[in-house]
Scaffold this motif. Structure first.
Motif, short mmCIF file in Angstrom:
data_model
loop_
_atom_site.label_atom_id
_atom_site.label_comp_id
_atom_site.label_asym_id
_atom_site.label_seq_id
_atom_site.Cartn_x
_atom_site.Cartn_y
_atom_site.Cartn_z
N LEU A 671 12.92 33.15 3.51
CA LEU A 671 11.89 32.67 2.60
C LEU A 671 10.55 32.52 3.31
CD1 LEU A 671 11.76 31.93 -0.36
CD2 LEU A 671 12.33 29.57 0.23
N ASN A 672 10.58 32.07 4.55
CA ASN A 672 9.35 31.99 5.34
C ASN A 672 8.75 33.37 5.58
OD1 ASN A 672 8.34 29.29 6.59
ND2 ASN A 672 10.57 29.09 6.59
N LYS A 673 9.61 34.35 5.89
CA LYS A 673 9.12 35.71 6.13
C LYS A 673 8.43 36.27 4.89
CE LYS A 673 10.45 36.89 10.32
NZ LYS A 673 9.44 37.22 11.33
N LEU A 674 8.98 35.99 3.72
CA LEU A 674 8.44 36.56 2.49
C LEU A 674 7.13 35.90 2.08
CD1 LEU A 674 11.69 36.88 0.31
CD2 LEU A 674 10.53 38.67 1.61
N THR A 675 6.94 34.63 2.43
CA THR A 675 5.79 33.89 1.90
C THR A 675 4.67 33.68 2.92
OG1 THR A 675 6.95 31.82 2.44
CG2 THR A 675 7.15 32.65 0.19
N LYS A 676 4.90 33.92 4.18
CA LYS A 676 3.89 33.62 5.21
C LYS A 676 2.63 34.46 5.00
CE LYS A 676 3.46 33.19 10.23
NZ LYS A 676 4.14 33.41 11.54
N TRP A 677 1.48 33.80 4.94
CA TRP A 677 0.16 34.41 4.74
C TRP A 677 0.04 35.14 3.40
CZ3 TRP A 677 -2.46 31.87 7.97
CH2 TRP A 677 -2.08 31.71 9.30
N LYS A 678 0.95 34.88 2.46
CA LYS A 678 0.87 35.51 1.14
C LYS A 678 0.63 34.41 0.10
CE LYS A 678 2.14 39.67 2.59
NZ LYS A 678 2.40 39.34 4.00
N HIS A 679 -0.61 34.26 -0.33
CA HIS A 679 -0.94 33.16 -1.24
C HIS A 679 -0.27 33.33 -2.60
CE1 HIS A 679 -3.77 31.53 1.63
NE2 HIS A 679 -4.30 32.72 1.77
N SER A 680 -0.13 34.58 -3.05
CA SER A 680 0.50 34.80 -4.35
C SER A 680 1.96 34.36 -4.33
CB SER A 680 0.41 36.28 -4.73
OG SER A 680 0.99 37.08 -3.72
N ARG A 681 2.65 34.60 -3.22
CA ARG A 681 4.06 34.21 -3.12
C ARG A 681 4.19 32.71 -2.86
NH1 ARG A 681 5.80 39.36 0.69
NH2 ARG A 681 4.85 40.94 -0.66
N THR A 682 3.21 32.15 -2.16
CA THR A 682 3.22 30.70 -2.00
C THR A 682 3.09 30.02 -3.35
OG1 THR A 682 2.17 30.96 0.17
CG2 THR A 682 2.09 28.78 -0.84
N MET A 683 2.28 30.60 -4.23
CA MET A 683 2.16 30.04 -5.57
C MET A 683 3.46 30.12 -6.34
SD MET A 683 -0.62 28.55 -6.10
CE MET A 683 -0.41 28.31 -7.85
N MET A 684 4.30 31.12 -6.02
CA MET A 684 5.63 31.18 -6.65
C MET A 684 6.45 29.96 -6.26
SD MET A 684 6.65 35.21 -6.31
CE MET A 684 8.17 35.02 -7.22
N LEU A 685 6.35 29.55 -4.98
CA LEU A 685 7.05 28.34 -4.56
C LEU A 685 6.59 27.13 -5.36
CD1 LEU A 685 6.99 28.71 -0.66
CD2 LEU A 685 8.89 29.18 -2.19
N VAL A 686 5.27 27.08 -5.64
CA VAL A 686 4.73 25.96 -6.40
C VAL A 686 5.19 26.03 -7.86
CG1 VAL A 686 2.61 24.79 -7.10
CG2 VAL A 686 2.75 25.87 -4.86
N VAL A 687 5.12 27.23 -8.44
CA VAL A 687 5.48 27.39 -9.85
C VAL A 687 6.95 27.05 -10.08
CG1 VAL A 687 5.81 29.14 -11.65
CG2 VAL A 687 3.68 29.08 -10.36
N PHE A 688 7.80 27.41 -9.14
CA PHE A 688 9.23 27.13 -9.29
C PHE A 688 9.60 25.72 -8.82
CE2 PHE A 688 9.59 31.89 -8.98
CZ PHE A 688 10.00 32.05 -10.29
N LYS A 689 8.60 24.86 -8.57
CA LYS A 689 8.83 23.46 -8.20
C LYS A 689 9.77 23.36 -7.02
CE LYS A 689 6.56 21.89 -11.87
NZ LYS A 689 6.19 23.14 -12.52
N SER A 690 9.42 24.06 -5.95
CA SER A 690 10.32 24.10 -4.80
C SER A 690 10.22 22.86 -3.91
CB SER A 690 10.02 25.34 -3.95
OG SER A 690 8.74 25.24 -3.36
#
Length: 834
Positions: A671-690
C-alpha cells in the motif's frame, strides 16, 4: 473485465444498515450505542505483548515446506511411500535407498525417468509419486525430522542433476493442456482434491526442488553451488525457445481465474510462483545489495543507511487506547474559548510541551477518545469499501495503567536521536527557492538552485542545509534519461538494455500484465477473511476439500482449520509476490514499476487491502490455524494421532502466527508503494476512510508493522482536517519519532502546494502517457525502424561486400548470362515507372 474489489456487489441497501431508506437515520444511533458499549466492554482486555518477530524473505525451511501440503493430503504420504517401495524392490534387491552409493542412486533415478514416458496415466502417476517420495526425503528410512529435511535436500539436488525438473516441466505442460480433466471438473457441482491429483504431484516435486535448491548453506559442497546457479539461470531465461517458467505459472493463474480450469491447485501454483520469482530475481536483502550496486553504476552517492537494519533496531510502541484522559480534558478549555485569547494560546503551548514530554515515555498511552465524527467516518468507510460489509469488529485492547517504574524503564530504553537520516528532493529545493525569491525579490529563476543573489543570509544557510541532505534516487536518474531519449531519439541512438532476469520477466509479462494483476487480486479477495461467501466468486479450495465431506464434529473442526490455514497461505504468497515484483521492477526501471502499480490501482488494489485490514488484526495475527502434529515433516515420522479435541488444539506456544504477521506487513508495504508521492492515490485512502482502519492496526506491538501504518497515516494527515489532528496528537507524535523526516514537508498542517484537488486527474494521465511512451519506445518498435539510416551513395552501395554461396564462383558466368545479358532492358518502362 471485472475488477476484483469492486464495491457494491450485492449486500444491504445503500444506507448500510439493512433497513429501508426511511428508517436508516433511526437505526444509526442504536448502532453507535452498540459500538460504544462494545468499546467499553473491551476496556478490560489484556495488552498485546511486544512481538519478537524477525522479518525476512520467508519463514523457516521446515515451515515453508509444511505449508505446501494441506492436512487433507496427509494420507497421500503413505501412498507415495508405497509406490516408491514397490518400484524400488523391482530394481534393487536387498538394499534401502540410503544404503546405495551415489552412482547407484543416479542410475535408479534415470530408470524412474524412463518409466515416466508411458502412455498409461495411472502408471505414470505411480512413478511420479515415487519421485515425490524421494523429494520428500525418503522419510520411511529416517528417524527424526532433521534427517527427513537433510535427505530431502540431498535427493532434490540429485534429482535436478539427473534432469528431473525438465521432465516434470513437460508433464506439467501436458496436464495444463489436458482438456478432458478441465471439462470433467467443469461438469462437477463441487471440485475436490481428487480432481487435481496429477497436478498436485507434479507441482509438489517442482516446489520441493526449487525450495531445497534455493536454500543456501555454508556447508553445501561446491557441486551444489554450481547446480544452484545453473538452475537459477534455467528458470530465469528462455531455454529452448520457451518462455521463462514464471510466465507458465502466471498463465495457470489466469486460466484458473477465468473459470476454464477450476481444478488447478491454486495454492501450490502461487507458492511455486512466489519461490521461483524470489529465486530468480532475489529476495529483500539481495534487493538492497542490487540497489547499492545500481547507485554506484549511475555515479550516485552511497546509501546513508540500510533500511532493513534500521527497522530491526526500532522499538514497538504501546497500542492506542480509547479511554478518556480526564486530566487533559479538564485542563483544556473548549475550542470556542481559545480563539482570540493570548493567555489561552500560552496555556495551549504549555499543554503541547507537556504532551511532547509525555510522548517520550510512551507514544500511544491514553490516546484521546475517538470523536463521533471519527466513529461515523469509520462506518462510512466500511460501506464505501464494500456494500455488504457490516460494522467492523471493534474490540480495542486497553492496557492497564503503567507503573512509574515501567515508564522510567521505557524512557531509558528509547534510542536517542532520529532513526532515519532526513532526505530532500531536488523539487523541494526548487520550491523553497521559488517561494523565497517571490517573497524577497519579486521574480523567480525557474529550476536554478545555485544563484542566491539578493536573498538574505538565513536563506543561504537554509539552502546549504537542504543541499547537504539532498537525495537523488535511481528513479530520478531513470526519468531524466527517459526524457532525453524521447527528445533526441536519433542523436542518442538505440538504448542498450541489459537482458537481466528482471528485464526478461517484464518483457514476457508486458502484454498480459493487466490480466495477471486482476487474477492475483481476485484470488486475494477470495482468500481475505473479511470477504463474504458469494456464489459468483472463484473457488480457491480445490486442493483442500476432500472427496467425502466430514461427518463428525471433529472432522469438521479439522477441515475448518485446514481451510483457514489454506487461505492464510494464499494471502501470504500473493502479498509477497506482488511486493517482490514491484521492488524489482522499480529498481530495473521506474516506469516498469509504475506500469504494474497503475494496473493494481485500476483493479481496486487499494480498497482491497483496506478491506483486508477491516477486521480485528490482532486476532488475525494471533490466530492458531495449524495442527502441529499434522505438519510436515512431523507427520511423516510419527504415527498420525487419533483425532481428538486435544490433538486439534495442541499447537505451538508462539505469541503469533508468523505467516499472518508477515502477510500484514507485506500488504502495508504494498500500500505504501502504491501511494507514495501519488496525491490522487492518497486521496483514495481518505475517500475510503482508511485512517480509523489503519489506526486500529497500531494495536499490534511490532515495530515494522507500526512504521508502515504510521507512514500511511502521515501522507494523508494534511487531508484529514484539523479536528482529526487535534484528537490524535499521540499518533502525530509517533509519526514524528518513527517516520523519516522530509525537510520543508508540512504534512501536519495541510499547506502543501501539490495537494490541489484539480491536479489529481492530470497527474495520473501524465504518468500513464509517460508509461505508454516508454513501453512503445522500448518494446513496440519493429526491427526495421523508420529511424534506420538509408545509404544513397551509389559507390558505397556497390562497394558493399555480400556473402555469396560457396559454389557461386563455379556458376557465376551462367548466372550472368541468364539474369543479365539475356534479359532485355526496356528503358521507356523504367522511366515511366520511376
Amino acid at each position: 473485465m471485472e475488477d476484483p474489489a469492486a464495491p457494491g456487489t450485492g449486500g444491504p441497501p445503500a444506507n448500510g444498515n439493512g433497513n429501508g431508506g426511511g428508517k436508516g437515520k433511526q437505526a444509526a444511533p442504536k448502532g453507535r450505542e452498540a459500538f460504544r458499549s462494545q468499546r467499553r466492554e473491551s476496556e478490560g482486555s489484556v495488552d498485546c505483548p511486544t512481538l519478537e518477530f524477525e522479518y525476512g524473505d520467508a519463514d523457516g525451511h521446515a515451515a515453508e515446506l509444511s505449508e505446501l501440503y494441506s492436512y487433507t493430503e496427509n494420507l497421500e504420504f503413505t501412498n507415495n511411500r508405497r509406490c516408491f517401495e514397490e518400484d524400488f524392490k523391482t530394481q534393487v534387491q536387498g538394499k534401502e535407498w540410503l544404503e546405495l552409493e551415489e552412482d547407484a542412486q543416479k542410475a535408479y533415478i534415470m530408470g524412474l525417468l524412463d518409466r515416466l514416458e508411458v502412455v498409461s496415466r495411472e502408471r505414470r502417476l505411480k512413478v511420479a509419486r515415487a519421485v515425490l517420495y524421494l523429494a520428500q526425503g525418503t522419510f520411511g528410512e529416517c528417524d527424526s525430522e532433521v534427517d527427513v529435511l537433510h535427505w530431502s535436500r540431498y535427493n532434490c539436488f540429485l534429482l535436478y542433476q539427473m534432469g528431473t525438473f525438465s521432465t516434470f516441466l513437460e508433464l506439467l505442460h501436458m496436464e495444463i493442456d489436458n482438456s478432458q480433466a478441465c471439462s470433467s471438473a467443469l461438469r462437477k457441482p463441487a471440485v475436490s482434491i481428487a480432481d487435481s491429483t496429477e497436478l498436485r504431484v507434479l507441482l509438489s516435486v517442482m516446489y520441493l526442488m526449487v525450495e531445497n535448491i534455493r536454500l543456501e548453506r555454508e556447508t553445501d559442497p561446491c557441486g551444489w553451488r554450481t547446480a544452484r546457479e545453473t538452475f537459477r539461470t534455467e528458470l530465469s531465461f528462455s531455454m529452448h525457445n520457451e518462455e521463462p517458467f514464471a510466465l507458465l505459472l502466471f498463465s495457470m493463474v489466469t486460466k484458473f481465474c477465468s473459470g476454464l480450469a477450476p481444478h488447478f491447485p491454486i495454492k501450490k501454483v502461487l507458492l511455486l510462483l512466489w519461490k521461483v520469482v524470489m529465486f530468480t530475481l532475489g529476495g529483500f536483502e539481495h534487493l538492497q545489495t542490487l540497489k547499492v550496486q545500481k547507485r554506484a553504476e549511475l555515479g550516485l552517492p552511497p546509501l546513508a543507511e540500510d533500511s532493513i537494519q534500521v527497522v530491526k533496531s526500532m522499538r514497538a510502541a504501546s497500542p492506542p487506547s480509547y479511554t478518556l484522559d480526564l486530566g487533559e480534558s479538564q485542563l483544556a478549555p473548549p475550542p470556542s474559548k481559545l480563539r482570540g485569547r493570548r493567555g489561552s494560546r500560552r496555556q495551549l503551548l504549555t499543554k503541547q510541551d507537556s504532551l511532547d514530554i509525555y510522548n517520550e515515555r510512551d507514544l500511544f498511552k491514553t490516546e484521546e477518545p475517538a470523536t463521533e465524527e471519527e466513529e461515523e467516518s469509520a462506518g462510512d468507510g466500511e460501506r464505501t469499501l464494500d456494500g455488504e460489509l457490516d460494522l467492523l469488529e471493534q474490540d480495542p485492547l486497553v492496557p492497564p495503567p503503567p507503573s512509574q517504574a515501567s515508564l522510567s524503564a521505557e524512557r531509558v530504553a528509547f534510542p536517542k536521536g532520529l532513526p532515519w537520516a532526513p532526505k530532500v528532493r531536488q523539487k523541494d529545493i526548487e520550491h523553497f527557492l521559488e517561494m523565497s525569491r517571490n517573497k524577497f525579490i519579486g521574480f523567480t529563476l525557474g529550476q536554478d538552485t545555485d544563484t542566491l543573489v539578493g536573498l538574505p543570509r538565513p536563506i543561504h544557510e537554509s539552502v546549504k542545509t537542504l543541499k547537504q541532505h539532498k537525495y537523488i534516487s535511481i528513479a530520478d536518474v531513470q526519468i531524466k534519461n527517459e526524457e532525453e531519449l524521447e527528445k533526441c531519439p536519433m542523436s542518442l541512438g538505440e538504448e542498450v538494455v541489459p537482458q537481466t532476469p528482471c528485464e526478461i520477466l517484464y518483457q514476457g509479462m508486458l502484454y498480459s500484465l493487466p490480466q495477471y494483476m486482476i487474477a492475483l487480486l481476485k484470488i486475494l479477495l477470495a482468500a481475505a477473511p473479511t470477504s463474504k461467501a458469494k456464489t459468483d466468486s472463484i473457488n480457491i479450495l480445490a486442493d483442500v476439500l476432500p472427496e467425502e465431506m466430514p461427518i463428525t464434529v471433529l472432522q469438521s473442526m479439522k477441515l475448518g482449520i485446514d481451510v483457514n490455514r489454506h487461505k492464510e497461505i494464499i494471502v501470504k504468497s500473493i502479498s509477497t509476490l506482488l511486493l517482490l515484483l514491484l521492488k524489482h521492477f522499480k529498481l530495473n526501471h521506474i516506469y516498469q514499476f509504475e506500469y504494474v502499480s497503475q494496473h493494481l490501482v485500476f483493479a481496486n488494489c487499494i480498497p482491497l487491502i483496506l478491506k483486508f485490514f477491516n477486521q480485528n488484526i490482532l486476532s488475525y495475527i494471533t490466530a492458531k490455524n495449524s495442527i502441529s502434529v499434522l505438519d510436515y515433516p512431523c507427520c511423516t515420522i510419527q504415527d498420525l494421532p487419533e483425532l481428538t479435541t486435544e490433538s486439534l488444539e495442541a499447537g505451538d506456544n508462539s505469541q503469533f502466527c508468523w505467516r499472518n504477521l508477515f502477510s500484514c506487513i507485506n500488504l502495508l508495504r504494498l500500500l505504501n508503494k502504491l501511494t507514495k508521492w501519488k496525491h490522487s492515490r492518497t486521496m483514495m485512502l481518505v475517500v475510503f476512510k482508511s485512517a480509523p482502519i489503519l489506526k486500529r492496526a497500531l494495536k499490534v506491538k511490532q515495530a515494522m508493522l507500526q512504521l508502515y501504518v504510521l507512514k500511511l497515516l502521515k501522507i494523508q494527515t494534511k487531508y484529514l482536517g484539523r479536528q482529526w489532528r487535534k484528537s490524535n496528537m499521540k499518533t502525530m507524535s509517533a509519526i514524528y519519532q518513527k517516520v523519516r523526516h522530509r525537510m520543508n514537508d508540512d504534512w501536519a498542517y495541510g499547506n502543501d502546494i501539490d495537494a490541489r484537488p484539480w491536479d489529481f486527474q492530470a497527474e495520473e494521465c501524465t504518468l500513464r502517457a509517460n508509461i505508454e511512451a516508454f513501453n512503445s519506445r522500448r518494446y513496440d518498435r519493429p526491427q526495421d525502424s523508420e529511424f534506420s539510416p538509408v545509404d544513397n551513395c551509389l559507390q558505397s552501395v556497390l562497394g558493399q561486400r555480400l556473402d555469396l554461396p560457396e559454389d557461386f564462383h563455379y556458376s557465376y558466368e551462367l548466372w550472368l548470362e541468364r539474369e543479365v545479358f539475356s534479359q532485355p532492358i526496356c528503358w521507356e518502362e523504367l522511366l515511366q515507372n520511376h
